[in-house]
Motif scaffolding. Structure first.
Motif, PDB file in Angstrom:
ATOM      1  N   LYS A 137       2.379  -1.239   8.920  1.00 17.43           N
ATOM      2  CA  LYS A 137       3.668  -0.786   8.392  1.00 17.43           C
ATOM      3  C   LYS A 137       4.803  -1.252   9.297  1.00 17.43           C
ATOM      4  O   LYS A 137       4.740  -1.099  10.521  1.00 17.43           O
ATOM      5  N   LEU A 188      -2.297  -0.642  13.673  1.00 20.11           N
ATOM      6  CA  LEU A 188      -1.716  -0.872  15.001  1.00 20.11           C
ATOM      7  C   LEU A 188      -1.795   0.405  15.839  1.00 20.11           C
ATOM      8  O   LEU A 188      -1.149   0.505  16.891  1.00 20.11           O
ATOM      9  N   SER A 241     -10.582   6.620   0.144  1.00 24.90           N
ATOM     10  CA  SER A 241     -10.006   6.554   1.480  1.00 24.90           C
ATOM     11  C   SER A 241     -10.534   7.746   2.273  1.00 24.90           C
ATOM     12  O   SER A 241     -10.656   8.850   1.716  1.00 24.90           O
ATOM     13  N   ASN A 242     -10.862   7.513   3.497  1.00 26.73           N
ATOM     14  CA  ASN A 242     -11.325   8.572   4.404  1.00 26.73           C
ATOM     15  C   ASN A 242     -12.657   9.187   3.985  1.00 26.73           C
ATOM     16  O   ASN A 242     -12.941  10.340   4.317  1.00 26.73           O
ATOM     17  N   GLN A 253     -10.645   2.939   2.537  1.00 28.43           N
ATOM     18  CA  GLN A 253      -9.526   2.768   3.490  1.00 28.43           C
ATOM     19  C   GLN A 253      -9.633   3.859   4.554  1.00 28.43           C
ATOM     20  O   GLN A 253      -9.559   5.042   4.238  1.00 28.43           O
ATOM     21  N   ASN A 257       4.063  -9.617  11.798  1.00 33.60           N
ATOM     22  CA  ASN A 257       2.752  -9.054  11.423  1.00 33.60           C
ATOM     23  C   ASN A 257       1.993  -9.910  10.406  1.00 33.60           C
ATOM     24  O   ASN A 257       0.760  -9.839  10.357  1.00 33.60           O
ATOM     25  N   SER A 292      -3.374   2.748   9.703  1.00 32.82           N
ATOM     26  CA  SER A 292      -2.809   2.759  11.063  1.00 32.82           C
ATOM     27  C   SER A 292      -3.433   1.640  11.901  1.00 32.82           C
ATOM     28  O   SER A 292      -3.926   1.867  13.009  1.00 32.82           O
ATOM     29  N   ASP A 310       0.846  -1.200   0.000  1.00 29.74           N
ATOM     30  CA  ASP A 310       0.000   0.000   0.000  1.00 29.74           C
ATOM     31  C   ASP A 310       0.878   1.246   0.000  1.00 29.74           C
ATOM     32  O   ASP A 310       1.490   1.590   1.007  1.00 29.74           O
ATOM     33  N   GLN A 330      -0.426   3.022  15.168  1.00 25.55           N
ATOM     34  CA  GLN A 330       0.974   3.476  15.127  1.00 25.55           C
ATOM     35  C   GLN A 330       1.739   2.982  16.356  1.00 25.55           C
ATOM     36  O   GLN A 330       2.616   3.645  16.885  1.00 25.55           O
TER      37      GLN A 330
HETATM   38  P1  NAD Z   1       0.635   1.327  11.874  1.00 23.43           P
HETATM   39  O1  NAD Z   1      -0.545   1.330  12.739  1.00 23.43           O
HETATM   40  O2  NAD Z   1       0.792   0.289  10.834  1.00 23.43           O
HETATM   41  O3  NAD Z   1       1.875   1.307  12.848  1.00 23.43           O
HETATM   42  C1  NAD Z   1       3.185   1.245  12.347  1.00 23.43           C
HETATM   43  C2  NAD Z   1       4.159   1.432  13.504  1.00 23.43           C
HETATM   44  O4  NAD Z   1       3.863   0.481  14.532  1.00 23.43           O
HETATM   45  C3  NAD Z   1       5.586   1.117  13.045  1.00 23.43           C
HETATM   46  O5  NAD Z   1       6.210   2.284  12.572  1.00 23.43           O
HETATM   47  C4  NAD Z   1       6.212   0.593  14.306  1.00 23.43           C
HETATM   48  O6  NAD Z   1       6.647   1.665  15.104  1.00 23.43           O
HETATM   49  C5  NAD Z   1       5.057  -0.097  15.006  1.00 23.43           C
HETATM   50  N1  NAD Z   1       5.011  -1.552  14.737  1.00 23.43           N
HETATM   51  C6  NAD Z   1       4.841  -2.202  13.551  1.00 23.43           C
HETATM   52  N2  NAD Z   1       4.806  -3.532  13.740  1.00 23.43           N
HETATM   53  C7  NAD Z   1       4.962  -3.739  15.065  1.00 23.43           C
HETATM   54  C8  NAD Z   1       5.016  -4.890  15.882  1.00 23.43           C
HETATM   55  N3  NAD Z   1       4.887  -6.101  15.364  1.00 23.43           N
HETATM   56  N4  NAD Z   1       5.174  -4.714  17.210  1.00 23.43           N
HETATM   57  C9  NAD Z   1       5.284  -3.488  17.744  1.00 23.43           C
HETATM   58  N5  NAD Z   1       5.248  -2.348  17.029  1.00 23.43           N
HETATM   59  C10 NAD Z   1       5.083  -2.471  15.709  1.00 23.43           C
HETATM   60  O7  NAD Z   1       0.794   2.811  11.277  1.00 23.43           O
HETATM   61  P2  NAD Z   1       0.810   3.542   9.874  1.00 23.43           P
HETATM   62  O8  NAD Z   1       2.104   3.404   9.161  1.00 23.43           O
HETATM   63  O9  NAD Z   1       0.332   4.916  10.194  1.00 23.43           O
HETATM   64  O10 NAD Z   1      -0.352   2.834   9.026  1.00 23.43           O
HETATM   65  C11 NAD Z   1      -0.120   1.730   8.183  1.00 23.43           C
HETATM   66  C12 NAD Z   1      -0.296   2.090   6.738  1.00 23.43           C
HETATM   67  O11 NAD Z   1      -1.597   2.632   6.521  1.00 23.43           O
HETATM   68  C13 NAD Z   1       0.628   3.205   6.245  1.00 23.43           C
HETATM   69  O12 NAD Z   1       1.954   2.762   6.059  1.00 23.43           O
HETATM   70  C14 NAD Z   1      -0.080   3.603   4.992  1.00 23.43           C
HETATM   71  O13 NAD Z   1       0.192   2.667   3.967  1.00 23.43           O
HETATM   72  C15 NAD Z   1      -1.535   3.539   5.429  1.00 23.43           C
HETATM   73  N6  NAD Z   1      -2.097   4.847   5.858  1.00 23.43           N
HETATM   74  C16 NAD Z   1      -3.071   5.414   5.086  1.00 23.43           C
HETATM   75  C17 NAD Z   1      -3.632   6.620   5.451  1.00 23.43           C
HETATM   76  C18 NAD Z   1      -4.725   7.204   4.606  1.00 23.43           C
HETATM   77  O14 NAD Z   1      -5.096   8.363   4.815  1.00 23.43           O
HETATM   78  N7  NAD Z   1      -5.266   6.459   3.669  1.00 23.43           N
HETATM   79  C19 NAD Z   1      -3.209   7.289   6.611  1.00 23.43           C
HETATM   80  C20 NAD Z   1      -2.222   6.690   7.386  1.00 23.43           C
HETATM   81  C21 NAD Z   1      -1.680   5.464   7.008  1.00 23.43           C
END
Ligand code: NAD
Length: 274
Positions: free
Chosen positions: A230, A190, A139-140, A161, A240, A188, A45, A192
């Motif tokens: 991510k 998890l 998305s959103n 999304q 994951n 997001s 993604d 983040q």
């Molecule tokens: P996420 O919720 O996937 O969290 C990622 C963070 O969690 C990592 O940087 C790391 O610090 C931690 N992490 C990952 N795996 C882990 C594990 N196994 N144990 C502990 N910690 C762990 O956050 P994200 O990157 O914000 O969201 C995922 C994806 O969603 C983005 O990369 C993007 O592709 C998408 N996204 C889309 C939008 C949108 O507006 N459409 C907005 C935000 C994110």
């Protein structure tokens, strides 16, 4: 590790779990993508706004996995909305990825105050009909944005999304998606990393010898969502995707429901984001 697929409302199949690549450096992306493909990921993604479409495309081109075996999503950024501009932005995205077709293209945010998302959606429908994109979505988008797209074009997005994690569960929005035949994809997922110390999650995790991150992703899988955690870290990436050998009980699913919070949102509110 083989990830199950969901069938979208247009018949296209999407791997239920993929790798999100927001905040991944373009220069680092090829090696990370190769690692992810090696770990079993077949769904990536990205977005024009992430600045790493070229790196993602290079990683896929360099890998031993065939292009047609990988599901790639990209997204149209806000300042490129509008019928003609969307088509130009899509060509740029394809140039960067180096692909001759895209699996899924999303309108990144509705931007309701600009009021261009309907004409943008019409451009996506044409690109899909011309064979350049397999599936199209958004998305959103809030329920009234989705309903307006359907009313004015007769076409529901295949996917919406949205921000979705244990502290922000979006039950009402999921219900609307179900009614309209739209698949929910969690961004997001998890939170983040934020939700992962929650005792409900860590207790369930201990029961299965899994991590709180794995329980969170499993919960999203059992809700019937697509999820895109991510990580750039090899171990976490493998962790994951390793969520298909256990199943949460109804009781555990209900316990996780209690983590939802009125203050759980991390990102912008789509109603006002500009
Ligand atoms: P996420 O919720 O996937 O969290 C990622 C963070 O969690 C990592 O940087 C790391 O610090 C931690 N992490 C990952 N795996 C882990 C594990 N196994 N144990 C502990 N910690 C762990 O956050 P994200 O990157 O914000 O969201 C995922 C994806 O969603 C983005 O990369 C993007 O592709 C998408 N996204 C889309 C939008 C949108 O507006 N459409 C907005 C935000 C994110």
């Amino acid at each position: 590790m083989s990830v199950p697929t969901l069938t979208l409302n247009d018949g296209i199949k999407i791997p239920q779990l993929g790798l999100g690549v927001w905040k991944m450096d373009d220069a680092d992306a090829p090696a990370i993508i190769e690692n992810a493909l090696d770990a079993g990921y077949r769904h990536i993604d990205t977005a024009a706004a992430y600045g790493n479409e070229a790196g993602v495309g290079r990683g896929i081109a360099q890998s031993a996995v065939a292009r047609e075996d990988i599901f790639v999503t990209s997204k149209l950024w806000n300042d490129r909305q509008g019928y003609d501009e969307t088509k130009r932005a899509f060509d740029e995205t394809m140039g960067k990825l180096g692909f001759d077709y895209l699996d899924l293209y999303l309108i990144h945010w509705p931007m309701p105050t600009k009021d261009k998302y309907v004409e943008t959606w019409k451009a996506l429908i044409e690109l899909r009909d011309a064979g350049r994109i397999r599936a199209i979505g958004v998305s959103n988008f809030l329920p009234d944005h989705l309903e307006r797209l359907i009313e004015e074009t007769g076409e529901a997005p295949a996917i919406n999304q949205i921000e979705l994690h244990p502290r922000f569960q979006q039950a009402a929005q999921r219900e609307v998606h179900e009614k309209l035949g739209i698949t929910t994809e969690c961004w997001s997922p998890l939170g983040q990393g934020e939700a992962l110390s929650n005792p409900i999650l860590t207790e369930i995790a201990a029961r299965y010898g899994k991590s709180a991150a794995q329980v969170t992703l499993r919960w999203q899988i059992q809700l019937g969502c697509v999820t895109i955690p991510k990580s750039a870290n090899h171990e976490r990436m493998r962790e994951n995707i390793d969520v298909f050998d256990f199943e949460l009980t109804e009781d555990e699913m209900a316990q996780i429901k209690d983590i939802d919070s009125a203050e759980g949102r991390i990102g912008p509110d789509p109603a006002t984001a500009d």
